[in-house]
Write an enzyme that holds these catalytic residues in place. Structure first.
Site, PDB file in Angstrom:
ATOM      1  N   CYS A 113     -34.975  -0.716  12.002  1.00 17.66           N
ATOM      2  CA  CYS A 113     -33.875  -0.097  12.748  1.00 17.66           C
ATOM      3  C   CYS A 113     -34.395   1.105  13.530  1.00 17.66           C
ATOM      4  O   CYS A 113     -34.030   1.339  14.683  1.00 17.66           O
ATOM      5  CB  CYS A 113     -32.784   0.381  11.791  1.00 17.66           C
ATOM      6  SG  CYS A 113     -32.298  -0.807  10.541  1.00 17.66           S
ATOM      7  N   CYS A 161       0.856  -1.191   0.000  1.00 19.04           N
ATOM      8  CA  CYS A 161       0.000   0.000   0.000  1.00 19.04           C
ATOM      9  C   CYS A 161       0.887   1.234   0.000  1.00 19.04           C
ATOM     10  O   CYS A 161       0.618   2.221  -0.699  1.00 19.04           O
ATOM     11  CB  CYS A 161      -0.882   0.018   1.247  1.00 19.04           C
ATOM     12  SG  CYS A 161      -1.827  -1.473   1.524  1.00 19.04           S
ATOM     13  N   CYS A 189     -36.015   1.023  17.283  1.00 14.62           N
ATOM     14  CA  CYS A 189     -35.146   1.103  18.460  1.00 14.62           C
ATOM     15  C   CYS A 189     -34.327   2.382  18.450  1.00 14.62           C
ATOM     16  O   CYS A 189     -34.278   3.104  19.441  1.00 14.62           O
ATOM     17  CB  CYS A 189     -34.182  -0.077  18.506  1.00 14.62           C
ATOM     18  SG  CYS A 189     -34.992  -1.640  18.851  1.00 14.62           S
ATOM     19  N   HIS A 190     -33.663   2.656  17.332  1.00  8.89           N
ATOM     20  CA  HIS A 190     -32.586   3.643  17.356  1.00  8.89           C
ATOM     21  C   HIS A 190     -33.033   5.071  17.060  1.00  8.89           C
ATOM     22  O   HIS A 190     -32.238   5.988  17.173  1.00  8.89           O
ATOM     23  CB  HIS A 190     -31.470   3.212  16.401  1.00  8.89           C
ATOM     24  CG  HIS A 190     -30.847   1.918  16.817  1.00  8.89           C
ATOM     25  ND1 HIS A 190     -30.139   1.780  17.975  1.00  8.89           N
ATOM     26  CD2 HIS A 190     -30.854   0.689  16.235  1.00  8.89           C
ATOM     27  CE1 HIS A 190     -29.711   0.532  18.095  1.00  8.89           C
ATOM     28  NE2 HIS A 190     -30.142  -0.164  17.057  1.00  8.89           N
ATOM     29  N   CYS A 220      -8.232  -1.878  -4.557  1.00  8.77           N
ATOM     30  CA  CYS A 220      -6.808  -1.608  -4.724  1.00  8.77           C
ATOM     31  C   CYS A 220      -6.019  -2.908  -4.842  1.00  8.77           C
ATOM     32  O   CYS A 220      -5.118  -3.030  -5.662  1.00  8.77           O
ATOM     33  CB  CYS A 220      -6.291  -0.823  -3.512  1.00  8.77           C
ATOM     34  SG  CYS A 220      -5.740   0.835  -3.921  1.00  8.77           S
ATOM     35  N   CYS A 254       2.482   3.071  -3.291  1.00 11.70           N
ATOM     36  CA  CYS A 254       1.762   4.124  -4.004  1.00 11.70           C
ATOM     37  C   CYS A 254       1.369   5.269  -3.078  1.00 11.70           C
ATOM     38  O   CYS A 254       1.504   6.427  -3.423  1.00 11.70           O
ATOM     39  CB  CYS A 254       0.489   3.574  -4.641  1.00 11.70           C
ATOM     40  SG  CYS A 254       0.759   2.339  -5.905  1.00 11.70           S
ATOM     41  N   HIS A 255       0.838   4.918  -1.909  1.00 10.35           N
ATOM     42  CA  HIS A 255       0.222   5.945  -1.058  1.00 10.35           C
ATOM     43  C   HIS A 255       1.219   6.603  -0.109  1.00 10.35           C
ATOM     44  O   HIS A 255       0.900   7.629   0.477  1.00 10.35           O
ATOM     45  CB  HIS A 255      -0.914   5.339  -0.235  1.00 10.35           C
ATOM     46  CG  HIS A 255      -2.064   4.842  -1.057  1.00 10.35           C
ATOM     47  ND1 HIS A 255      -2.962   5.688  -1.654  1.00 10.35           N
ATOM     48  CD2 HIS A 255      -2.457   3.588  -1.373  1.00 10.35           C
ATOM     49  CE1 HIS A 255      -3.868   4.962  -2.300  1.00 10.35           C
ATOM     50  NE2 HIS A 255      -3.572   3.693  -2.155  1.00 10.35           N
ATOM     51  N   CYS A 271     -27.465  -7.126  14.763  1.00  9.08           N
ATOM     52  CA  CYS A 271     -28.779  -6.511  14.968  1.00  9.08           C
ATOM     53  C   CYS A 271     -29.859  -7.326  14.260  1.00  9.08           C
ATOM     54  O   CYS A 271     -30.926  -7.555  14.806  1.00  9.08           O
ATOM     55  CB  CYS A 271     -28.783  -5.079  14.430  1.00  9.08           C
ATOM     56  SG  CYS A 271     -28.774  -3.818  15.709  1.00  9.08           S
ATOM     57  N   ARG A 287     -21.616  -5.904  12.909  1.00  6.31           N
ATOM     58  CA  ARG A 287     -22.516  -5.343  13.915  1.00  6.31           C
ATOM     59  C   ARG A 287     -23.950  -5.302  13.403  1.00  6.31           C
ATOM     60  O   ARG A 287     -24.883  -5.595  14.131  1.00  6.31           O
ATOM     61  CB  ARG A 287     -22.039  -3.927  14.296  1.00  6.31           C
ATOM     62  CG  ARG A 287     -22.873  -3.291  15.387  1.00  6.31           C
ATOM     63  CD  ARG A 287     -22.695  -4.069  16.677  1.00  6.31           C
ATOM     64  NE  ARG A 287     -23.652  -3.681  17.717  1.00  6.31           N
ATOM     65  CZ  ARG A 287     -24.881  -4.178  17.826  1.00  6.31           C
ATOM     66  NH1 ARG A 287     -25.343  -5.044  16.929  1.00  6.31           N
ATOM     67  NH2 ARG A 287     -25.665  -3.803  18.817  1.00  6.31           N
TER      68      ARG A 287
END
Lengths: 110, 260
Positions: free
Chosen positions: B176, B75, B179-180, B113, B78-79, B221, B217
């Site tokens: 979603c 990586c 609840c949130h 990439c 190039c970066h 849920c 995550r």
């Protein structure tokens, strides 16, 4: 887990003679209790870091005997009194026979 | 007059560039819903276990890709230095990529990439290598406010994510938003319900005893509401990720966050 042998060590690079300094260590390890089953129903074998030793210029200054009940990726914090310049050598073993080693150079100023 | 109003309504309906309004104008990070101990763990780099992955990512960033890579490019080839090159990048993601014809999250960009520049195999979603690289790149934007753009070609993806967010799913028949957005701050058994903000991810979750991606995550849920789980990296989770990023705009990137 990434690697059983990965660790992060935090300790000062330079301390004054007689000073007490903190050493903080995080070890990457799954700390398998042996009670878990994977999605195929196979029991994951017990595998924890059983010994952790920190030696200061060859002399053990902190040792820990670990067993199940300790979370994955355990962290330690302990204190050492600075005597001479040299090296902190960390050494730990798990039940699968893997060994991890890390070093930290320390300069003691007077 | 009525005709004019009708025309105006039509015009508004046809125009999709009307800026959407957030239900939570001032979002709160998930870490503010956790205990003091977890906050301390997140804020202290020496204690934050997620830093193990960041450190590993730093090594992978500089290491050439073994085997498959044509000229063993890393990586960094190039970066350069990620601390400069990758600063602020994660705060803009997911972004629309014309070459892919789709939105890409950090994981998607890293794999793009790997395939096109390094000529290597893509890393499996949720593999330790991809988690390490993602958390290392995301870590370079820590503290910077999320600024996800939903303009232009990203807009349909945003709308798909929004639709997903408010659609009831699973045996518990919850969206979603139930609840949130409607019930955040209340207790669900022993735990407060957070706003479901995504700024801490990839995060170390104590329940996982490890670091996981946002998609992991979200799958957790879906499991919780007994819905069919989307694959990590799937289109619906990508669209949802964009919606969540827009919803979290202004919150600081916390990667690697620590959550329960």
């Amino acid at each position: 887990m990434i690697s059983d042998l990965l660790s992060r060590i935090q300790a000062p690079a330079s301390v004054r003679r007689g000073e007490v300094f903190a050493v903080r260590v995080t070890l990457a390890h799954p700390m398998e209790t042996g009670f878990r089953y994977d999605e195929h129903g196979t029991q994951t074998p017990y595998n924890v870091i059983n010994t952790f030793v920190c030696a200061y210029n060859g002399r053990p200054v902190f040792t820990a005997a670990l067993s199940s009940g300790i979370a994955a990726n355990p962290g330690f914090e302990f204190f050492i009194r600075a005597r001479d310049s040299g090296e902190l050598l960390f050494d730990w073993h798990d039940d699968e026979g893997h060994q991890g080693t890390a070093r930290h150079a320390i300069t003691v100023t007077s | 007059m009525i005709r004019h109003l009708a025309l105006l309504t039509l015009a508004l309906g046809a125009c999709t560039s009307v800026a959407p309004i957030r239900n939570i104008a001032e979002p709160r990070s998930g870490v503010t819903f956790t205990s003091n101990d977890i906050r301390k763990l997140q804020n202290d780099d020496a204690a934050n276990p997620g830093m193990l992955w960041v450190e590993q990512g730093k090594a992978l960033w500089r290491a050439g890709v073994e085997g498959a890579g044509v000229d063993n490019k890393s990586c960094a080839s190039c970066h350069g230095d990620a601390e400069q090159a990758m600063r602020g990048v994660a705060a803009r993601y997911p972004v629309y990529d014309a070459a892919a014809g789709n939105i890409l999250n950090l994981e998607g960009r890293i794999n793009q990439c790997r395939v096109h520049r390094q000529h290597a195999e893509p890393l499996r979603y949720e593999s330790e290598g991809l988690l390490a690289l993602t958390s290392y790149v995301a870590h370079q934007s820590r503290g910077m406010p999320i600024q996800a753009s939903i303009d232009g070609p990203a807009r349909p993806h945003f709308e798909a994510g929004q639709a997903h967010y408010v659609t009831r799913q699973g045996q518990l028949n919850l969206s979603c938003a139930h609840c949130h957005e409607r019930n955040w701050g209340k207790m669900l058994l022993a735990e407060p319900i957070s706003q479901g903000q995504s700024n801490g991810f990839p995060a170390y979750r104590l329940e996982w005893q490890g670091l996981g991606s946002l998609h992991r995550r979200l799958r957790a849920c879906q499991f919780g509401i007994r819905a069919e789980r989307s694959a990590a990296g799937s289109q619906e989770l990508l669209d949802l990720e964009l919606y969540l990023a827009w919803r979290a705009n202004g919150l600081p990137v916390e990667a690697p966050g620590v959550r329960r």
